[in-house]
Motif scaffolding. Structure first.
Motif, PDB file in Angstrom:
ATOM      1  N   SER A   1      21.558  -4.003  61.577  1.00  0.00           N
ATOM      2  CA  SER A   1      21.649  -3.579  60.429  1.00  0.00           C
ATOM      3  C   SER A   1      22.818  -4.252  59.590  1.00  0.00           C
ATOM      4  O   SER A   1      23.788  -4.646  60.327  1.00  0.00           O
ATOM      5  N   ALA A   2      22.882  -4.202  58.428  1.00  0.00           N
ATOM      6  CA  ALA A   2      23.954  -4.714  57.632  1.00  0.00           C
ATOM      7  C   ALA A   2      25.331  -3.895  58.078  1.00  0.00           C
ATOM      8  O   ALA A   2      26.413  -4.661  58.100  1.00  0.00           O
ATOM      9  N   ALA A   3      25.193  -2.899  58.471  1.00  0.00           N
ATOM     10  CA  ALA A   3      26.462  -1.892  58.799  1.00  0.00           C
ATOM     11  C   ALA A   3      26.827  -2.682  60.093  1.00  0.00           C
ATOM     12  O   ALA A   3      28.199  -2.366  60.493  1.00  0.00           O
ATOM     13  N   ASP A   4      26.074  -2.522  61.068  1.00  0.00           N
ATOM     14  CA  ASP A   4      26.293  -3.157  62.431  1.00  0.00           C
ATOM     15  C   ASP A   4      27.057  -4.392  62.360  1.00  0.00           C
ATOM     16  O   ASP A   4      27.993  -4.814  63.090  1.00  0.00           O
ATOM     17  N   GLU A   5      26.552  -5.414  61.373  1.00  0.00           N
ATOM     18  CA  GLU A   5      27.166  -6.814  61.154  1.00  0.00           C
ATOM     19  C   GLU A   5      28.670  -6.439  60.654  1.00  0.00           C
ATOM     20  O   GLU A   5      29.639  -7.225  61.097  1.00  0.00           O
TER      21      GLU A   5
END
Length: 439
Positions: free
Chosen positions: A305-309
């Motif tokens: 996810s964008a948050a993980d990145e």
């Protein structure tokens, strides 16, 4: 009716120099010694209509773009079309960094050099073509293959929990004990030219972590040659073993009187079973049907996810303040986002008489090979992993739900759900296509 079989086999040394960065663990390991040489081993088979080549390299894995260079060199030297050349890697963890994974330095110069020599191995094999006959057989060695993923008492699945771990419940999957062997002998006196073997075993660990070695794969070949009592080219093409190793955690840890003791022991056991199967061959075919077919199969990767990145980019600034493994996974989170979400990858099938062979481009879980062999129309089937490309671990759909090391998203474990079905279906379909065409 097929024409007379001709076979040639040869080896090309691909051992790097000391100081080369090694691959297979999270730590950077510059090589300090050489236990045994690394080779590219080639077998060329042909009749009046078809020429094909099988090459196995003592490397952990190679990207398709690099193997395409080796294939083009082989084709240039021999005239054998590139789509009739199968190149696979054994998956030794004691060779150079031919892959770009985690923070480990990529040995680009070595890789380019090795690809040329891999291509040359095919030419050397072609130079040695002689009238031949083919025989094949299958043995069993269940003692040295174990599913390394275990269900634990807390409901989790863990890779390699440890010998006699008190919280182990049962293996999370099967193993495949089959030892396949195809033997090519001279037409006139039945002296062996080469033997193509297949057994699904990840590798055998050794504490000599900075010593270059072909590992069990090379030791197996030396043992088989000793048993035969005469020189020939023995080749071990690894089977589907992404979740398989030789560690039996239901028993105490085995002895290790010297660093390569277990490597040699396992090799001797498996070679003995292969040789026993060889000695049961009663008929060698001088004119087997030869054919092959390839397909491009869609490979889908999972995504963070964008948050993980975003979190990973923050973690990258904390090197030294967090465990190396976690920092490496943060790097992988960023790097994997640069790869295409979907791309075509090669799957191939090969016919040598009533022996079928499938090449798959990753570290396939053992279930892939078991399913393909169970559905094969051929009398005997081999399934070779790490063939023509590197996709990393390709778990079953069930394993992706269970979790564990082989499923944690990174560049060596990115396969999405559905990979199992696509790969198995492609292998089975191509085998059927070859069988039907030659019926």
């Amino acid at each position: 009716m097929a024409s007379q079989l001709h076979v040639g086999a040869a080896v090309r040394n691909i051992t790097p120099g000391l100081g080369v960065h090694m691959q297979g663990y999270f730590e950077d390991r510059p090589a300090t010694d050489i236990h045994d040489d690394l080779y590219a081993k080639a077998i060329v088979v042909q009749n009046d209509a078809v020429a094909m080549a099988f090459v196995v390299c003592d490397l952990i894995g190679c990207y398709g773009r690099d193997l395409d260079v080796a294939r083009a060199r082989a084709s240039e030297l021999t005239g054998i079309p590139g789509d009739r050349i199968l190149i696979s890697c054994t998956h030794t963890h004691y060779g150079p960094n031919t892959l770009q994974l985690a923070h480990l330095p990529h040995e680009a110069e070595y890789t380019a050099w090795a690809m040329q020599r891999i291509g040359e191995a095919v030419k050397l094999a072609q130079n040695r073509l002689a009238p031949a006959r083919l025989g094949y057989a299958s043995g069993s060695c269940p003692e040295e293959v174990h599913n390394r993923r275990w269900w634990m008492k807390d409901g989790s699945v863990r890779m390699c929990p440890g010998y006699l771990h008190p919280d182990r419940v049962k293996p999370a999957g099967p193993a495949d004990p089959e030892v396949g062997i195809a033997v090519f002998v001279r037409q006139d006196d039945e002296r062996p030219i080469g033997a193509l073997c297949n057994y699904p075993l990840h590798y055998v660990g050794t504490p000599a972590g900075t010593v270059l070695s072909a590992n069990y794969f090379g030791a197996f070949c030396r043992a088989l040659e000793r048993l035969a009592g005469q020189p020939f080219v023995a080749v071990m093409a690894n089977g589907c073993c992404g979740n398989i190793n030789n560690v039996d955690i239901t028993r105490p840890a085995p002895p290790m009187p010297e660093p390569f003791y277990q490597v040699e022991r396992v090799a001797n056991v498996v070679a003995a079973r292969a040789y026993a199967a060889w000695q049961q061959i009663r008929a060698y075919d001088p004119a087997p049907t030869l054919s092959c077919v390839r397909d491009a199969v869609p490979f889908e990767r999972r995504q963070y996810s964008a948050a993980d990145e975003a979190k990973a980019r923050v973690d990258l600034e904390r090197r030294g303040a967090m465990p190396l493994v976690e920092w490496a996974y943060a790097l992988e989170t960023v790097k994997i986002a640069e790869l295409p979400v979907s791309r075509p990858v090669p799957v191939s099938a090969w016919r040598l008489g009533d022996l079928g062979l499938v090449g798959l481009p990753g570290e396939m879980f053992v279930e892939y090979g078991l399913q393909i062999k169970a559905g094969s129309p051929f009398a005997q089937t081999m399934v070779v992993e790490l063939a023509d490309d590197f996709l990393g671990y390709c778990p079953t759909d069930a394993a992706l739900q269970e979790g564990g090391y082989e499923t944690r998203l990174c560049r060596w474990a990115m396969a999405a759900a559905g990979t199992e079905g696509r790969m198995v279906s492609a292998g089975a379909r191509l085998l059927t296509q070859l069988h039907t065409a030659g019926a």
